[in-house]
Design a protein around this motif. Structure first.
Motif, mmCIF file in Angstrom:
data_model
loop_
_atom_site.group_PDB
_atom_site.id
_atom_site.type_symbol
_atom_site.label_atom_id
_atom_site.label_comp_id
_atom_site.label_asym_id
_atom_site.label_seq_id
_atom_site.Cartn_x
_atom_site.Cartn_y
_atom_site.Cartn_z
ATOM 1 N N TYR A 36 10.871 -1.948 6.516
ATOM 2 C CA TYR A 36 11.669 -1.979 5.285
ATOM 3 C C TYR A 36 10.997 -2.843 4.227
ATOM 4 C CZ TYR A 36 15.479 -3.446 2.167
ATOM 5 O OH TYR A 36 16.242 -3.737 1.064
ATOM 6 N N ASN A 37 10.501 -4.006 4.627
ATOM 7 C CA ASN A 37 9.909 -4.925 3.656
ATOM 8 C C ASN A 37 8.565 -4.427 3.125
ATOM 9 O OD1 ASN A 37 11.466 -7.615 3.172
ATOM 10 N ND2 ASN A 37 11.777 -7.170 5.330
ATOM 11 N N ILE A 38 7.840 -3.672 3.938
ATOM 12 C CA ILE A 38 6.600 -3.060 3.435
ATOM 13 C C ILE A 38 6.923 -2.059 2.331
ATOM 14 C CG2 ILE A 38 4.710 -1.480 4.027
ATOM 15 C CD1 ILE A 38 4.620 -2.846 6.786
ATOM 16 N N VAL A 39 7.902 -1.185 2.592
ATOM 17 C CA VAL A 39 8.289 -0.195 1.590
ATOM 18 C C VAL A 39 8.901 -0.888 0.363
ATOM 19 C CG1 VAL A 39 9.720 1.834 1.129
ATOM 20 C CG2 VAL A 39 8.627 1.555 3.364
ATOM 21 N N LYS A 40 9.662 -1.932 0.596
ATOM 22 C CA LYS A 40 10.256 -2.684 -0.514
ATOM 23 C C LYS A 40 9.176 -3.261 -1.414
ATOM 24 C CE LYS A 40 13.328 -6.621 -1.430
ATOM 25 N NZ LYS A 40 14.165 -7.680 -0.788
ATOM 26 N N LYS A 45 6.450 -2.979 -6.686
ATOM 27 C CA LYS A 45 5.241 -2.824 -7.495
ATOM 28 C C LYS A 45 5.370 -1.628 -8.434
ATOM 29 C CE LYS A 45 1.131 -3.333 -6.223
ATOM 30 N NZ LYS A 45 -0.205 -3.156 -5.576
ATOM 31 N N GLU A 46 6.083 -0.591 -7.992
ATOM 32 C CA GLU A 46 6.249 0.613 -8.794
ATOM 33 C C GLU A 46 7.484 0.546 -9.691
ATOM 34 O OE1 GLU A 46 6.056 4.077 -6.312
ATOM 35 O OE2 GLU A 46 4.025 3.611 -5.618
ATOM 36 N N ARG A 47 8.168 -0.624 -9.664
ATOM 37 C CA ARG A 47 9.299 -0.892 -10.542
ATOM 38 C C ARG A 47 10.458 0.078 -10.320
ATOM 39 N NH1 ARG A 47 7.075 -4.627 -13.820
ATOM 40 N NH2 ARG A 47 8.889 -4.763 -15.179
ATOM 41 N N ILE A 48 10.748 0.312 -9.054
ATOM 42 C CA ILE A 48 11.871 1.176 -8.678
ATOM 43 C C ILE A 48 13.095 0.321 -8.389
ATOM 44 C CG2 ILE A 48 12.682 2.928 -7.053
ATOM 45 C CD1 ILE A 48 10.311 3.787 -8.783
ATOM 46 N N SER A 272 7.368 17.738 -4.999
ATOM 47 C CA SER A 272 6.839 16.385 -4.909
ATOM 48 C C SER A 272 7.083 15.577 -6.168
ATOM 49 C CB SER A 272 5.326 16.419 -4.653
ATOM 50 O OG SER A 272 5.019 17.188 -3.532
ATOM 51 N N ASP A 273 7.362 16.246 -7.276
ATOM 52 C CA ASP A 273 7.503 15.542 -8.537
ATOM 53 C C ASP A 273 8.579 14.477 -8.449
ATOM 54 O OD1 ASP A 273 5.513 16.848 -9.802
ATOM 55 O OD2 ASP A 273 6.804 18.316 -10.808
ATOM 56 N N PHE A 274 8.291 13.344 -9.066
ATOM 57 C CA PHE A 274 9.224 12.233 -9.061
ATOM 58 C C PHE A 274 9.761 12.037 -10.467
ATOM 59 C CE2 PHE A 274 9.623 7.501 -9.609
ATOM 60 C CZ PHE A 274 10.867 7.430 -9.036
ATOM 61 N N ASN A 275 11.050 12.153 -10.605
ATOM 62 C CA ASN A 275 11.685 11.935 -11.894
ATOM 63 C C ASN A 275 12.178 10.494 -11.952
ATOM 64 O OD1 ASN A 275 13.209 11.857 -14.198
ATOM 65 N ND2 ASN A 275 14.301 13.776 -13.809
ATOM 66 N N PRO A 276 11.547 9.618 -12.733
ATOM 67 C CA PRO A 276 11.928 8.202 -12.749
ATOM 68 C C PRO A 276 13.392 7.974 -13.076
ATOM 69 C CG PRO A 276 9.859 8.544 -13.895
ATOM 70 C CD PRO A 276 10.427 9.897 -13.615
ATOM 71 N N GLU A 277 13.968 8.842 -13.920
ATOM 72 C CA GLU A 277 15.354 8.632 -14.313
ATOM 73 C C GLU A 277 16.311 8.773 -13.137
ATOM 74 O OE1 GLU A 277 16.178 11.299 -17.461
ATOM 75 O OE2 GLU A 277 14.773 10.361 -18.875
ATOM 76 N N LYS A 278 15.893 9.532 -12.134
ATOM 77 C CA LYS A 278 16.771 9.759 -10.992
ATOM 78 C C LYS A 278 16.984 8.503 -10.157
ATOM 79 C CE LYS A 278 17.395 14.142 -11.759
ATOM 80 N NZ LYS A 278 18.719 14.651 -12.184
ATOM 81 N N LEU A 279 15.957 7.671 -10.073
ATOM 82 C CA LEU A 279 16.095 6.423 -9.312
ATOM 83 C C LEU A 279 16.172 5.216 -10.225
ATOM 84 C CD1 LEU A 279 13.832 6.859 -6.170
ATOM 85 C CD2 LEU A 279 16.242 7.339 -6.487
ATOM 86 N N ASN A 280 16.441 5.464 -11.513
ATOM 87 C CA ASN A 280 16.731 4.382 -12.442
ATOM 88 C C ASN A 280 15.615 3.343 -12.475
ATOM 89 O OD1 ASN A 280 18.108 2.825 -14.294
ATOM 90 N ND2 ASN A 280 19.378 1.796 -12.748
ATOM 91 N N VAL A 281 14.417 3.750 -12.853
ATOM 92 C CA VAL A 281 13.321 2.824 -13.012
ATOM 93 C C VAL A 281 13.609 1.918 -14.180
ATOM 94 C CG1 VAL A 281 10.860 2.586 -13.459
ATOM 95 C CG2 VAL A 281 11.697 4.488 -12.094
ATOM 96 N N ASN A 283 12.553 -1.668 -16.625
ATOM 97 C CA ASN A 283 11.404 -2.447 -17.114
ATOM 98 C C ASN A 283 11.222 -3.721 -16.327
ATOM 99 O OD1 ASN A 283 10.720 -0.611 -19.133
ATOM 100 N ND2 ASN A 283 12.231 -1.483 -20.545
ATOM 101 N N SER A 284 12.314 -4.193 -15.721
ATOM 102 C CA SER A 284 12.225 -5.394 -14.893
ATOM 103 C C SER A 284 12.733 -5.034 -13.506
ATOM 104 C CB SER A 284 13.079 -6.531 -15.463
ATOM 105 O OG SER A 284 14.425 -6.143 -15.544
ATOM 106 N N VAL A 285 12.069 -5.577 -12.499
ATOM 107 C CA VAL A 285 12.426 -5.258 -11.114
ATOM 108 C C VAL A 285 13.593 -6.114 -10.688
ATOM 109 C CG1 VAL A 285 11.569 -5.222 -8.766
ATOM 110 C CG2 VAL A 285 10.031 -4.692 -10.655
ATOM 111 N N GLU A 286 14.496 -5.533 -9.894
ATOM 112 C CA GLU A 286 15.626 -6.307 -9.363
ATOM 113 C C GLU A 286 15.133 -7.403 -8.437
ATOM 114 O OE1 GLU A 286 18.307 -3.655 -7.483
ATOM 115 O OE2 GLU A 286 19.265 -3.065 -9.343
#
Length: 286
Positions: A36-40, A45-48, A272-281, A283-286
């Motif tokens: 979990y922490n590796i994926v986190k 880093k990808e600001r998800i 495979s396309d990733f829509n950033p709006e779907k996972l609420n990217v 500007n600042s990471v939580e």
């Protein structure tokens, strides 16, 4: 010089209220935490938005446990569980006309893999994100989970290897006094190496979100499993005399799927396309 080690550790750490706490369960949980922490780390880093990782974790944990349990009951011990359906879903076994707590003693990694893929598919459908985008990132954390599960098998003195020539090996004294290949450790370290390769590929390679990492993950993990099965004792009686054992036959489709993904990855863009709006990217990471 003889290099033989005797392994006779009690798989139960402690007993609380009559219920044993096993090293296996602790290592399983520790592996999940590390994965979990590796994926986190990758998603930060990808600001998800990390809230979605916690949701996905629930999907994966449920998929893993349900799939692994059903995989064992269907692939390895169907004759027994077809007559004891209740024991598939409860950690008790009928012994001497009464039910006794034994825990879930049968979990199959191939069933777990199917369960995880199903769970991730449901997550992607619900949140409308690319299936292979998610799989490429999850593939970076899964190898360490698999490794710690095998460490747990080692603590249980189970899924061990065939006898060595007698001059080296590990004696699993809880079962017999024969020096054997510690295949649980071989497999664990094989998974760790696969995980390191995938992390390096993610960092330095060209990752296009079309399932390339996931394809390599399938090939590396299940090829490791396929090869090491030649050194393992068969897990069930019906495997005697088979060209390949059940673990190998179940690994072949995953390896083939991995190869197909790598060959046709350029054509997988539509799933495979990733829509950033779907996972609420943000500007600042939580």
């Amino acid at each position: 010089m003889s290099e033989i080690f005797i392994w006779d550790i009690n798989p139960e750490m402690i007993v609380i209220g009559g219920i044993p706490v096993r090293y296996y369960g602790l290592l399983f949980a520790l592996g999940m935490i590390l994965g979990y922490n590796i994926v986190k780390y990758i998603l930060k880093k990808e600001r998800i938005n990390l809230r979605y990782l916690d949701i996905l974790l629930v999907y994966i944990v449920v998929g893993t446990l349900v799939g692994a349990r059903l995989g064992h009951c269907l692939f390895y011990d169907f004759d027994y569980y077809s007559k004891h359906l209740l024991e598939i879903i409860i950690p008790f076994q009928e012994i001497d006309d009464s039910y006794k707590f034994v825990g879930f003693m049968g979990l199959a990694s191939h069933g777990g893999a199917i369960g995880v893929l199903t769970a991730i598919g449901l997550f992607c459908k619900k949140y409308q994100v690319g299936f292979f985008w998610v799989l490429d990132r999850i593939a970076l954390g899964v190898p360490i989970v698999g490794a710690f599960i095998r460490f747990g098998n080692f603590m249980n003195s189970e899924i061990y290897g065939k006898p060595t020539d007698g001059s080296w090996g590990i004696i699993f004294a809880n079962d017999d006094m024969i020096p054997r290949h510690p295949t649980q450790l071989y497999e664990a370290f094989g998974y760790i190496l696969a995980g390191l390769f995938l992390l390096l590929m993610y960092k330095y390679g060209k990752v296009n979100n079309n399932g390339v990492l996931f394809g390599y993950f399938l090939i590396l993990m299940f090829s490791t499993r396929f090869i090491l099965e030649f050194f393992k004792e068969n897990q069930v009686d019906f495997e005697q005399g088979m060209l390949f054992n059940m673990g190998q036959w179940l690994s072949v489709p995953f390896i083939i799927i991995g190869i197909v993904i790598l060959i046709f990855q350029s054509k997988l863009k539509h799933i495979s396309d990733f829509n950033p709006e779907k996972l609420n990217v943000k500007n600042s990471v939580e």
